[in-house]
Scaffold this active site. Sequence first.
Site, mmCIF file in Angstrom:
data_model
loop_
_atom_site.group_PDB
_atom_site.id
_atom_site.type_symbol
_atom_site.label_atom_id
_atom_site.label_comp_id
_atom_site.label_asym_id
_atom_site.label_seq_id
_atom_site.Cartn_x
_atom_site.Cartn_y
_atom_site.Cartn_z
ATOM 1 N N THR A 49 0.834 -1.202 0.000
ATOM 2 C CA THR A 49 0.000 0.000 0.000
ATOM 3 C C THR A 49 0.869 1.252 0.000
ATOM 4 O O THR A 49 0.473 2.295 -0.530
ATOM 5 C CB THR A 49 -0.952 -0.002 1.204
ATOM 6 O OG1 THR A 49 -1.757 -1.184 1.153
ATOM 7 C CG2 THR A 49 -1.867 1.215 1.209
ATOM 8 N N TYR A 138 3.637 -12.407 5.789
ATOM 9 C CA TYR A 138 2.618 -11.806 4.921
ATOM 10 C C TYR A 138 2.334 -12.764 3.770
ATOM 11 O O TYR A 138 3.185 -12.978 2.910
ATOM 12 C CB TYR A 138 3.112 -10.450 4.417
ATOM 13 C CG TYR A 138 2.158 -9.673 3.528
ATOM 14 C CD1 TYR A 138 0.807 -10.006 3.428
ATOM 15 C CD2 TYR A 138 2.616 -8.584 2.789
ATOM 16 C CE1 TYR A 138 -0.054 -9.278 2.617
ATOM 17 C CE2 TYR A 138 1.764 -7.848 1.978
ATOM 18 C CZ TYR A 138 0.441 -8.203 1.891
ATOM 19 O OH TYR A 138 -0.405 -7.488 1.079
ATOM 20 N N LYS A 166 -0.030 -12.001 8.460
ATOM 21 C CA LYS A 166 -1.053 -11.231 7.758
ATOM 22 C C LYS A 166 -1.606 -12.155 6.682
ATOM 23 O O LYS A 166 -0.925 -12.477 5.704
ATOM 24 C CB LYS A 166 -0.452 -9.966 7.142
ATOM 25 C CG LYS A 166 -1.441 -9.155 6.302
ATOM 26 C CD LYS A 166 -0.758 -7.956 5.647
ATOM 27 C CE LYS A 166 -1.730 -7.220 4.708
ATOM 28 N NZ LYS A 166 -1.084 -6.078 4.013
ATOM 29 N N VAL A 208 -4.636 -5.871 9.170
ATOM 30 C CA VAL A 208 -3.706 -4.914 8.580
ATOM 31 C C VAL A 208 -4.521 -4.210 7.506
ATOM 32 O O VAL A 208 -4.806 -4.769 6.461
ATOM 33 C CB VAL A 208 -2.459 -5.589 7.992
ATOM 34 C CG1 VAL A 208 -1.513 -4.534 7.428
ATOM 35 C CG2 VAL A 208 -1.750 -6.431 9.050
#
Length: 297
Positions: A49, A138, A166, A208
């Site tokens: 992001t 992740y 995540k 998240v």
Amino acid sequence: MSEIDFGRLLTAMITPFDIEGNVDYAKAEQLAIHLVETGTDTIVVCGTTGESPTLSWDEEYKLFSVLQQTIAGKAKIMAGTGSNSTSEAISATIKAAHLGLDGTLQVTPYYNKPPQEGLYQHFRAIAEAAPELPILLYNVPSRTGCKLEPETVAKLAEISNIIGIKEATGDLDQASQIRALTPAEFSIYSGDDSLTLPLMAVGAKGVVSVASHLVGTQLQAMMQSFVAGKVQEALQIHIQLFPLFKALFLTSNPIPLKVALRLLGLDTGVVRSPLVAGNAELEAKLKVVLQEIGIIA
């Protein structure tokens, strides 16, 4: 497991740029303060992001340092230092540890698609290189082409500073299997805002988030309501925010988010190529959603 509590609401923070595409560190500080004031427990810096593929390591390290000073004592900082090169991820993670950051986000290696044993060895090597720094795995196969299987996650959870994952597979069964195979203190975080509540029902701790740039207070309220047993209250917030969760992915993240922030009065500048600015149609759709959920007039 690490004793550091990263909370329930982790925000995958965007990286502000000026009109020429340079990192705007002053706006990054302002945005970080806004996030903390609206419910964020931990700021994740230089994740996808945050347009990490287009940031230089020097830019990333400066962001880590600037934001750490900005929110010291107010929220945690988690650095995105993952790579599809094990040696590069180790180097970046050691530097994050030396900066005194609170944790690191480690994405599954992208493009080279290692087998499960390769993934295990990759993350173990990073963890052993910085044993005092908590690591959040992740798992986002839609972006990386590489999936961590629950059994591999369970093996990695045995390493003391790998504290959670995540989970962005979009698969509730995957999250259920991870929960069944890992100790209770191993934290599962949703990698999708729209799946936060469903994943909490199968043992996730939090999210998240992307949407927390806009609705952090509401997301915290949703999760706290669920934990308190007020499931219907949590569901009402989820339903209210669901159109926003989906609208923020009308095109590649973080293009819609930067448009929405501008509509909210928090202009965070351009996106870097190969991403492109949102068009008038996207802005109109986002404006309708933001008006419908009462964020803007």
